[in-house]
Design a protein around this motif. Sequence first.
Motif, PDB file in Angstrom:
ATOM      1  N   HIS A   1      -1.762   5.719  -4.785  1.00 34.90           N
ATOM      2  CA  HIS A   1      -2.119   6.136  -3.428  1.00 34.90           C
ATOM      3  C   HIS A   1      -1.758   5.018  -2.466  1.00 34.90           C
ATOM      4  CE1 HIS A   1      -5.637   3.850  -4.841  1.00 34.90           C
ATOM      5  NE2 HIS A   1      -5.819   3.528  -3.576  1.00 34.90           N
ATOM      6  N   VAL A   2      -1.798   5.309  -1.192  1.00 39.50           N
ATOM      7  CA  VAL A   2      -1.448   4.326  -0.183  1.00 39.50           C
ATOM      8  C   VAL A   2      -2.633   4.090   0.746  1.00 39.50           C
ATOM      9  CG1 VAL A   2      -0.412   6.095   1.307  1.00 39.50           C
ATOM     10  CG2 VAL A   2       0.237   3.691   1.599  1.00 39.50           C
ATOM     11  N   ASP A   3      -2.951   2.825   0.954  1.00 39.11           N
ATOM     12  CA  ASP A   3      -4.039   2.464   1.851  1.00 39.11           C
ATOM     13  C   ASP A   3      -3.591   2.564   3.309  1.00 39.11           C
ATOM     14  OD1 ASP A   3      -5.688   1.905  -0.281  1.00 39.11           O
ATOM     15  OD2 ASP A   3      -5.336  -0.261  -0.256  1.00 39.11           O
TER      16      ASP A   3
ATOM     17  N   CYS B   1       8.052   3.223   6.085  1.00 38.25           N
ATOM     18  CA  CYS B   1       9.396   2.646   5.972  1.00 38.25           C
ATOM     19  C   CYS B   1      10.237   3.318   4.885  1.00 38.25           C
ATOM     20  CB  CYS B   1       9.306   1.147   5.719  1.00 38.25           C
ATOM     21  SG  CYS B   1       8.517   0.703   4.149  1.00 38.25           S
ATOM     22  N   GLY B   2       9.583   3.939   3.903  1.00 41.20           N
ATOM     23  CA  GLY B   2      10.308   4.613   2.833  1.00 41.20           C
ATOM     24  C   GLY B   2      10.868   3.696   1.770  1.00 41.20           C
ATOM     25  N   ILE B   3      10.543   2.412   1.829  1.00 36.59           N
ATOM     26  CA  ILE B   3      11.050   1.473   0.829  1.00 36.59           C
ATOM     27  C   ILE B   3      10.554   1.836  -0.568  1.00 36.59           C
ATOM     28  CG2 ILE B   3      10.912  -0.937   0.041  1.00 36.59           C
ATOM     29  CD1 ILE B   3      11.063  -1.783   2.944  1.00 36.59           C
ATOM     30  N   CYS B   4       9.337   2.330  -0.656  1.00 35.36           N
ATOM     31  CA  CYS B   4       8.796   2.732  -1.959  1.00 35.36           C
ATOM     32  C   CYS B   4       9.645   3.824  -2.599  1.00 35.36           C
ATOM     33  CB  CYS B   4       7.348   3.191  -1.812  1.00 35.36           C
ATOM     34  SG  CYS B   4       7.087   4.477  -0.576  1.00 35.36           S
ATOM     35  N   ALA B   5      10.048   4.813  -1.787  1.00 33.11           N
ATOM     36  CA  ALA B   5      10.867   5.910  -2.310  1.00 33.11           C
ATOM     37  C   ALA B   5      12.234   5.403  -2.752  1.00 33.11           C
ATOM     38  CB  ALA B   5      11.017   6.996  -1.254  1.00 33.11           C
TER      39      ALA B   5
ATOM     40  N   ALA C   1       7.364  -3.351  -4.184  1.00 28.65           N
ATOM     41  CA  ALA C   1       8.355  -3.305  -3.105  1.00 28.65           C
ATOM     42  C   ALA C   1       7.731  -3.111  -1.727  1.00 28.65           C
ATOM     43  CB  ALA C   1       9.365  -2.190  -3.371  1.00 28.65           C
ATOM     44  N   CYS C   2       6.541  -2.557  -1.651  1.00 24.54           N
ATOM     45  CA  CYS C   2       5.917  -2.249  -0.363  1.00 24.54           C
ATOM     46  C   CYS C   2       5.756  -3.517   0.485  1.00 24.54           C
ATOM     47  CB  CYS C   2       4.551  -1.603  -0.573  1.00 24.54           C
ATOM     48  SG  CYS C   2       3.666  -1.266   0.972  1.00 24.54           S
ATOM     49  N   PRO C   3       6.372  -3.565   1.649  1.00 26.14           N
ATOM     50  CA  PRO C   3       6.300  -4.789   2.461  1.00 26.14           C
ATOM     51  C   PRO C   3       4.904  -5.066   3.019  1.00 26.14           C
ATOM     52  CG  PRO C   3       7.372  -3.034   3.686  1.00 26.14           C
ATOM     53  CD  PRO C   3       7.215  -2.541   2.281  1.00 26.14           C
ATOM     54  N   ARG C   4       4.059  -4.034   3.104  1.00 25.93           N
ATOM     55  CA  ARG C   4       2.702  -4.213   3.612  1.00 25.93           C
ATOM     56  C   ARG C   4       1.676  -4.348   2.489  1.00 25.93           C
ATOM     57  NH1 ARG C   4       2.156  -2.784   9.008  1.00 25.93           N
ATOM     58  NH2 ARG C   4       0.095  -3.746   8.760  1.00 25.93           N
ATOM     59  N   GLU C   5       2.142  -4.190   1.240  1.00 26.07           N
ATOM     60  CA  GLU C   5       1.281  -4.301   0.055  1.00 26.07           C
ATOM     61  C   GLU C   5       0.098  -3.328   0.111  1.00 26.07           C
ATOM     62  OE1 GLU C   5       0.222  -8.356  -0.790  1.00 26.07           O
ATOM     63  OE2 GLU C   5       2.304  -9.055  -0.683  1.00 26.07           O
ATOM     64  N   VAL C   6       0.385  -2.099   0.570  1.00 27.72           N
ATOM     65  CA  VAL C   6      -0.690  -1.110   0.706  1.00 27.72           C
ATOM     66  C   VAL C   6      -0.618  -0.010  -0.354  1.00 27.72           C
ATOM     67  CG1 VAL C   6      -1.049  -1.515   3.154  1.00 27.72           C
ATOM     68  CG2 VAL C   6       0.641   0.183   2.440  1.00 27.72           C
ATOM     69  N   ILE C   7       0.412  -0.042  -1.216  1.00 28.85           N
ATOM     70  CA  ILE C   7       0.460   0.920  -2.315  1.00 28.85           C
ATOM     71  C   ILE C   7      -0.386   0.391  -3.456  1.00 28.85           C
ATOM     72  CG2 ILE C   7       1.923   1.997  -4.065  1.00 28.85           C
ATOM     73  CD1 ILE C   7       4.110   2.209  -2.031  1.00 28.85           C
TER      74      ILE C   7
ATOM     75  N   THR D   1      -5.091  -2.622  -8.752  1.00 32.32           N
ATOM     76  CA  THR D   1      -4.020  -3.457  -8.209  1.00 32.32           C
ATOM     77  C   THR D   1      -4.421  -4.205  -6.947  1.00 32.32           C
ATOM     78  OG1 THR D   1      -3.129  -1.540  -7.014  1.00 32.32           O
ATOM     79  CG2 THR D   1      -2.203  -2.014  -9.196  1.00 32.32           C
ATOM     80  N   ARG D   2      -5.600  -3.926  -6.442  1.00 28.91           N
ATOM     81  CA  ARG D   2      -6.028  -4.613  -5.223  1.00 28.91           C
ATOM     82  C   ARG D   2      -6.258  -6.107  -5.509  1.00 28.91           C
ATOM     83  NH1 ARG D   2      -8.751   0.346  -3.894  1.00 28.91           N
ATOM     84  NH2 ARG D   2      -7.906   1.152  -1.934  1.00 28.91           N
ATOM     85  N   ASN D   3      -5.836  -6.928  -4.584  1.00 28.25           N
ATOM     86  CA  ASN D   3      -6.051  -8.384  -4.641  1.00 28.25           C
ATOM     87  C   ASN D   3      -5.360  -9.056  -5.832  1.00 28.25           C
ATOM     88  OD1 ASN D   3      -7.843  -8.171  -2.381  1.00 28.25           O
ATOM     89  ND2 ASN D   3      -9.465  -7.512  -3.786  1.00 28.25           N
ATOM     90  N   LYS D   4      -4.337  -8.396  -6.382  1.00 28.93           N
ATOM     91  CA  LYS D   4      -3.604  -8.999  -7.497  1.00 28.93           C
ATOM     92  C   LYS D   4      -2.254  -9.561  -7.076  1.00 28.93           C
ATOM     93  CE  LYS D   4      -5.524  -6.952 -11.664  1.00 28.93           C
ATOM     94  NZ  LYS D   4      -5.207  -6.240 -12.917  1.00 28.93           N
TER      95      LYS D   4
END
Length: 246
Positions: A180-182, A188-192, A222-228, A234-237
Amino acid sequence: MILYFTGTGNSRWVAERLAEATHDTILSIADCLKQKVMPEELAGTEKIGLVFPVHSWYAPRVVVDFLSRLQLPRCRYRYAVCTCGDDVGKGMSRLAKHFPVDAAWSVAMPNTYVPMFNLDSETLCRKKIEEARRQVVSIAEEVLQQKKVWKVHEGGAAWLKTYAVNPLFVRFTISSKGFHVDEGCISCGICAKSCPVGNISMTDGRPVWRKQCIHCMACVHACPREVIQYGKTTRNKGRYRLADYL
Protein backbone atom coordinates in the motif's frame (compact mmCIF):
# COMPACT_ATOMS: atom_id res chain seq x y z
CA MET A 1 25.14 -13.03 -24.71
CA ILE A 2 24.28 -12.49 -21.03
CA LEU A 3 20.65 -12.87 -20.00
CA TYR A 4 19.80 -11.11 -16.75
CA PHE A 5 16.88 -10.52 -14.44
CA THR A 6 16.85 -7.85 -11.77
CA GLY A 7 14.54 -6.24 -9.25
CA THR A 8 16.42 -3.67 -7.21
CA GLY A 9 19.30 -3.46 -9.69
CA ASN A 10 21.96 -5.66 -8.07
CA SER A 11 21.88 -8.37 -10.72
CA ARG A 12 21.75 -5.83 -13.55
CA TRP A 13 24.86 -4.14 -12.16
CA VAL A 14 26.72 -7.47 -12.01
CA ALA A 15 25.58 -8.33 -15.55
CA GLU A 16 26.75 -4.95 -16.86
CA ARG A 17 30.16 -5.23 -15.18
CA LEU A 18 30.53 -8.79 -16.46
CA ALA A 19 29.54 -7.82 -20.01
CA GLU A 20 32.01 -4.95 -19.99
CA ALA A 21 34.84 -7.21 -18.86
CA THR A 22 34.02 -10.02 -21.32
CA HIS A 23 33.10 -7.71 -24.24
CA ASP A 24 29.70 -9.34 -24.36
CA THR A 25 26.16 -8.03 -24.76
CA ILE A 26 23.31 -8.20 -22.26
CA LEU A 27 19.59 -8.85 -22.63
CA SER A 28 16.93 -8.19 -20.00
CA ILE A 29 14.67 -11.14 -19.23
CA ALA A 30 12.17 -8.66 -17.74
CA ASP A 31 11.96 -6.81 -21.07
CA CYS A 32 11.31 -10.10 -22.86
CA LEU A 33 8.55 -10.96 -20.40
CA LYS A 34 6.88 -7.55 -20.70
CA GLN A 35 7.04 -7.64 -24.49
CA LYS A 36 5.94 -11.29 -24.52
CA VAL A 37 8.76 -12.31 -26.83
CA MET A 38 11.55 -14.84 -26.59
CA PRO A 39 15.07 -13.77 -27.58
CA GLU A 40 16.22 -14.61 -31.08
CA GLU A 41 19.76 -13.29 -30.67
CA LEU A 42 21.06 -16.51 -29.12
CA ALA A 43 21.52 -18.39 -32.38
CA GLY A 44 25.20 -18.82 -33.16
CA THR A 45 26.30 -17.61 -29.73
CA GLU A 46 29.46 -19.36 -28.51
CA LYS A 47 28.81 -18.68 -24.82
CA ILE A 48 25.65 -17.84 -22.90
CA GLY A 49 25.55 -16.38 -19.41
CA LEU A 50 22.72 -15.97 -16.93
CA VAL A 51 22.65 -13.48 -14.05
CA PHE A 52 19.76 -13.53 -11.59
CA PRO A 53 18.87 -12.78 -7.96
CA VAL A 54 18.14 -15.43 -5.36
CA HIS A 55 14.78 -15.00 -3.62
CA SER A 56 14.44 -17.18 -0.54
CA TRP A 57 17.23 -19.52 -1.69
CA TYR A 58 15.95 -20.07 -5.23
CA ALA A 59 15.49 -18.17 -8.46
CA PRO A 60 12.29 -16.14 -8.92
CA ARG A 61 9.64 -18.31 -10.53
CA VAL A 62 9.39 -16.00 -13.55
CA VAL A 63 13.05 -16.72 -14.30
CA VAL A 64 12.51 -20.46 -13.98
CA ASP A 65 9.45 -20.30 -16.26
CA PHE A 66 11.33 -18.20 -18.80
CA LEU A 67 14.25 -20.62 -18.94
CA SER A 68 11.87 -23.57 -19.23
CA ARG A 69 10.43 -22.02 -22.42
CA LEU A 70 13.72 -20.80 -23.83
CA GLN A 71 15.04 -22.64 -26.86
CA LEU A 72 18.74 -22.79 -26.07
CA PRO A 73 21.10 -23.37 -28.99
CA ARG A 74 24.15 -25.52 -28.70
CA CYS A 75 27.11 -23.48 -27.53
CA ARG A 76 30.61 -24.11 -26.30
CA TYR A 77 30.14 -22.64 -22.85
CA ARG A 78 27.21 -21.88 -20.56
CA TYR A 79 27.46 -20.27 -17.13
CA ALA A 80 25.36 -18.63 -14.40
CA VAL A 81 25.92 -16.01 -11.71
CA CYS A 82 23.44 -15.43 -8.90
CA THR A 83 23.33 -12.49 -6.51
CA CYS A 84 22.34 -13.02 -2.90
CA GLY A 85 22.39 -11.33 0.48
CA ASP A 86 24.39 -14.08 2.16
CA ASP A 87 24.01 -17.63 0.80
CA VAL A 88 22.04 -19.36 -1.96
CA GLY A 89 21.17 -22.75 -0.49
CA LYS A 90 20.72 -25.30 -3.27
CA GLY A 91 19.18 -22.61 -5.48
CA MET A 92 21.84 -22.74 -8.17
CA SER A 93 21.91 -26.54 -8.23
CA ARG A 94 18.15 -26.64 -8.58
CA LEU A 95 18.10 -24.05 -11.35
CA ALA A 96 20.77 -25.99 -13.25
CA LYS A 97 18.07 -28.53 -14.04
CA HIS A 98 16.44 -25.88 -16.24
CA PHE A 99 19.65 -24.17 -17.34
CA PRO A 100 22.52 -26.71 -17.39
CA VAL A 101 25.80 -24.90 -16.84
CA ASP A 102 29.51 -25.50 -17.22
CA ALA A 103 30.29 -23.02 -14.44
CA ALA A 104 28.50 -21.14 -11.67
CA TRP A 105 29.23 -18.41 -9.13
CA SER A 106 27.38 -16.56 -6.38
CA VAL A 107 28.03 -12.90 -5.59
CA ALA A 108 27.02 -11.40 -2.25
CA MET A 109 25.29 -8.04 -2.58
CA PRO A 110 23.45 -5.84 -0.04
CA ASN A 111 20.28 -7.32 1.49
CA THR A 112 17.09 -5.79 0.11
CA TYR A 113 14.26 -7.92 1.52
CA VAL A 114 13.02 -5.49 4.15
CA PRO A 115 9.72 -7.23 5.02
CA MET A 116 11.69 -9.79 7.04
CA PHE A 117 15.17 -8.29 7.51
CA ASN A 118 16.82 -4.97 8.16
CA LEU A 119 18.97 -3.36 5.51
CA ASP A 120 22.69 -3.97 5.77
CA SER A 121 24.59 -1.11 7.37
CA GLU A 122 26.15 1.45 5.05
CA THR A 123 29.57 0.07 5.90
CA LEU A 124 28.54 -3.48 5.06
CA CYS A 125 26.85 -2.37 1.83
CA ARG A 126 30.01 -0.67 0.66
CA LYS A 127 32.13 -3.64 1.67
CA LYS A 128 29.91 -6.09 -0.23
CA ILE A 129 29.87 -3.95 -3.37
CA GLU A 130 33.63 -3.45 -3.41
CA GLU A 131 34.15 -7.17 -2.93
CA ALA A 132 31.63 -7.83 -5.70
CA ARG A 133 33.61 -5.55 -8.04
CA ARG A 134 36.73 -7.63 -7.47
CA GLN A 135 34.82 -10.88 -7.74
CA VAL A 136 33.22 -9.96 -11.06
CA VAL A 137 36.67 -9.25 -12.50
CA SER A 138 37.76 -12.74 -11.41
CA ILE A 139 34.57 -14.31 -12.80
CA ALA A 140 35.09 -12.55 -16.13
CA GLU A 141 38.62 -13.92 -16.40
CA GLU A 142 37.37 -17.45 -15.78
CA VAL A 143 34.52 -16.99 -18.27
CA LEU A 144 36.94 -15.82 -20.95
CA GLN A 145 39.03 -18.92 -20.26
CA GLN A 146 35.82 -21.00 -20.30
CA LYS A 147 36.75 -22.62 -17.02
CA LYS A 148 34.46 -25.25 -15.56
CA VAL A 149 34.11 -24.23 -11.93
CA TRP A 150 31.47 -24.19 -9.21
CA LYS A 151 32.01 -21.30 -6.78
CA VAL A 152 28.64 -21.01 -5.12
CA HIS A 153 28.22 -20.27 -1.42
CA GLU A 154 25.38 -22.56 -0.38
CA GLY A 155 25.55 -21.90 3.38
CA GLY A 156 24.20 -24.13 6.13
CA ALA A 157 21.04 -26.26 5.88
CA ALA A 158 21.16 -25.64 2.12
CA TRP A 159 18.77 -28.40 1.05
CA LEU A 160 16.23 -27.45 3.72
CA LYS A 161 16.27 -23.78 2.71
CA THR A 162 15.72 -24.39 -1.00
CA TYR A 163 13.44 -27.42 -0.98
CA ALA A 164 11.40 -26.79 2.19
CA VAL A 165 11.51 -23.11 3.13
CA ASN A 166 11.30 -21.73 -0.40
CA PRO A 167 8.06 -23.54 -1.37
CA LEU A 168 6.46 -22.31 1.86
CA PHE A 169 7.67 -18.78 1.12
CA VAL A 170 6.19 -18.91 -2.38
CA ARG A 171 2.88 -20.31 -1.19
CA PHE A 172 2.24 -18.27 1.93
CA THR A 173 4.31 -15.09 1.61
CA ILE A 174 4.46 -13.96 -2.01
CA SER A 175 1.37 -11.86 -2.55
CA SER A 176 0.44 -8.32 -3.56
CA LYS A 177 -2.06 -7.95 -0.74
CA GLY A 178 0.25 -6.30 1.76
CA PHE A 179 1.43 -3.47 -0.48
CA HIS A 180 0.00 0.00 0.00
CA VAL A 181 1.04 3.62 -0.28
CA ASP A 182 1.09 6.10 2.58
CA GLU A 183 0.25 9.78 2.36
CA GLY A 184 2.83 11.73 0.43
CA CYS A 185 2.60 9.88 -2.90
CA ILE A 186 3.40 12.35 -5.71
CA SER A 187 2.03 10.13 -8.53
CA CYS A 188 5.44 9.95 -10.22
CA GLY A 189 4.89 6.39 -11.46
CA ILE A 190 8.44 5.33 -10.65
CA CYS A 191 7.11 2.31 -8.77
CA ALA A 192 5.27 1.09 -11.87
CA LYS A 193 8.34 1.62 -14.06
CA SER A 194 10.59 -0.19 -11.60
CA CYS A 195 8.49 -3.37 -11.38
CA PRO A 196 10.29 -6.04 -13.45
CA VAL A 197 7.09 -7.99 -14.14
CA GLY A 198 4.80 -5.04 -14.89
CA ASN A 199 2.60 -5.77 -11.89
CA ILE A 200 1.86 -2.15 -10.96
CA SER A 201 -0.47 0.26 -12.73
CA MET A 202 -1.36 3.84 -11.84
CA THR A 203 -5.04 4.53 -11.14
CA ASP A 204 -6.10 8.06 -10.27
CA GLY A 205 -2.46 8.83 -9.62
CA ARG A 206 -1.97 6.01 -7.13
CA PRO A 207 -0.21 2.65 -7.60
CA VAL A 208 -2.35 -0.47 -7.80
CA TRP A 209 -0.75 -3.89 -7.41
CA ARG A 210 -2.09 -6.80 -9.45
CA LYS A 211 -1.53 -10.52 -8.83
CA GLN A 212 1.84 -11.20 -10.49
CA CYS A 213 4.04 -9.86 -7.67
CA ILE A 214 7.34 -11.67 -7.07
CA HIS A 215 8.28 -9.81 -3.83
CA CYS A 216 11.45 -8.31 -5.24
CA MET A 217 10.72 -5.06 -3.34
CA ALA A 218 11.79 -2.95 -6.33
CA CYS A 219 8.80 -0.65 -5.88
CA VAL A 220 9.46 -0.19 -2.17
CA HIS A 221 13.08 0.82 -2.69
CA ALA A 222 12.51 2.89 -5.85
CA CYS A 223 9.88 5.24 -4.37
CA PRO A 224 11.56 8.66 -4.04
CA ARG A 225 9.28 9.62 -1.13
CA GLU A 226 9.66 6.23 0.62
CA VAL A 227 5.89 5.98 1.07
CA ILE A 228 5.35 2.51 -0.42
CA GLN A 229 4.99 -0.03 2.36
CA TYR A 230 4.45 -3.74 2.75
CA GLY A 231 2.15 -4.19 5.71
CA LYS A 232 3.70 -2.61 8.77
CA THR A 233 7.04 -4.36 8.41
CA THR A 234 8.82 -1.92 6.09
CA ARG A 235 8.25 1.28 8.02
CA ASN A 236 11.39 2.89 9.47
CA LYS A 237 13.66 0.31 7.82
CA GLY A 238 15.18 2.63 5.26
CA ARG A 239 15.48 2.04 1.54
CA TYR A 240 18.24 0.63 -0.64
CA ARG A 241 19.45 2.37 -3.77
CA LEU A 242 22.49 0.85 -5.41
CA ALA A 243 23.43 4.18 -6.99
CA ASP A 244 24.13 5.57 -3.50
CA TYR A 245 27.09 3.20 -3.19
CA LEU A 246 28.62 3.46 -6.66
